[in-house]
Write a protein that holds these residues in place. Sequence first.
Motif, PDB file in Angstrom:
ATOM      1  N   MET A 165       0.850  -1.172   0.000  1.00 23.01           N
ATOM      2  CA  MET A 165       0.000   0.000   0.000  1.00 23.01           C
ATOM      3  C   MET A 165       0.892   1.230   0.000  1.00 23.01           C
ATOM      4  N   SER A 166       0.647   2.120  -0.941  1.00 21.71           N
ATOM      5  CA  SER A 166       1.386   3.380  -0.997  1.00 21.71           C
ATOM      6  C   SER A 166       0.825   4.331   0.047  1.00 21.71           C
ATOM      7  N   THR A 167       1.649   5.265   0.457  1.00 22.65           N
ATOM      8  CA  THR A 167       1.230   6.248   1.448  1.00 22.65           C
ATOM      9  C   THR A 167       1.582   7.643   0.945  1.00 22.65           C
ATOM     10  N   ALA A 168       0.679   8.574   1.183  1.00 22.22           N
ATOM     11  CA  ALA A 168       0.908   9.977   0.844  1.00 22.22           C
ATOM     12  C   ALA A 168       0.206  10.825   1.898  1.00 22.22           C
ATOM     13  N   THR A 169       0.590  12.061   1.975  1.00 21.11           N
ATOM     14  CA  THR A 169      -0.090  12.959   2.908  1.00 21.11           C
ATOM     15  C   THR A 169      -1.284  13.600   2.212  1.00 21.11           C
ATOM     16  N   PHE A 170      -2.180  14.122   3.014  1.00 20.45           N
ATOM     17  CA  PHE A 170      -3.347  14.809   2.468  1.00 20.45           C
ATOM     18  C   PHE A 170      -2.903  16.033   1.668  1.00 20.45           C
ATOM     19  N   THR A 171      -1.855  16.683   2.143  1.00 27.90           N
ATOM     20  CA  THR A 171      -1.312  17.841   1.434  1.00 27.90           C
ATOM     21  C   THR A 171      -0.803  17.434   0.054  1.00 27.90           C
ATOM     22  N   ASP A 172      -0.107  16.272  -0.007  1.00 28.64           N
ATOM     23  CA  ASP A 172       0.363  15.768  -1.307  1.00 28.64           C
ATOM     24  C   ASP A 172      -0.807  15.544  -2.254  1.00 28.64           C
ATOM     25  N   LEU A 173      -1.894  14.972  -1.729  1.00 30.42           N
ATOM     26  CA  LEU A 173      -3.073  14.712  -2.553  1.00 30.42           C
ATOM     27  C   LEU A 173      -3.649  16.016  -3.104  1.00 30.42           C
ATOM     28  N   LEU A 174      -3.690  17.049  -2.271  1.00 29.55           N
ATOM     29  CA  LEU A 174      -4.237  18.336  -2.710  1.00 29.55           C
ATOM     30  C   LEU A 174      -3.319  19.033  -3.708  1.00 29.55           C
ATOM     31  N   ARG A 175      -2.005  18.936  -3.502  1.00 27.78           N
ATOM     32  CA  ARG A 175      -1.052  19.644  -4.361  1.00 27.78           C
ATOM     33  C   ARG A 175      -0.724  18.883  -5.640  1.00 27.78           C
TER      34      ARG A 175
END
Length: 145
Positions: A1-11
Motif C-alpha cells: 500500500m502506498s502512502t501519501a499525505t493529504f497535502t500531497d493529494l491536494l497539491r
Amino acid sequence: MSTATFTDLLRKPKDVLAHIDEGQVRITRRDGDDLVILRGHDLDVLENGVALFSQLLRAIGRNKGDVEAALSEMFAWTSKFSAAELTEYAHEIERLVYSASELGSFGQLLRAQREWQETAAAYAMGVTPVEPIDGGAELRRAERP
C-alpha cells in the motif's frame, strides 16, 4: 500500500493517484483518521468476498465442519455435480476459505466459486464432462507421409 499525505493529494493529485494501480493508497492526515483510496473493483471484491466468506463460515459451522454438506445446503446447483466433483469443490473452497481468512484477500475464493457455479450451469445446459485423452505411456514422433 502506498502512502501519501493529504497535502500531497491536494497539491499533486495525479502523482498520488498514479499509485492506485499498485493497490490501495493511504492518505495520512494530521487532524483526523487516515483515508484510503482504492479502485471500485477492489472494493467490490472485498465486499463480495467478505459476504461469501461469512456465509460459508456460518454454513460450515451449522454442518459441524462438513464442507460438502454446507455447500449443498447453500447452493442447489451443486446437485449437478458427481460425488467426486462435489468433494473436489469442497476441498478447493475449504482451502481458499482458510487462506482468505489468513491473508484478507478474497479474489481467489470468489473466482473459484464463480468457476464452479459456471460449471454447474454448463451441466444444466446439457454439457457433459469428458475424460482426459490418454496419450499413451510414450509419445513418439510421427513419420512424415
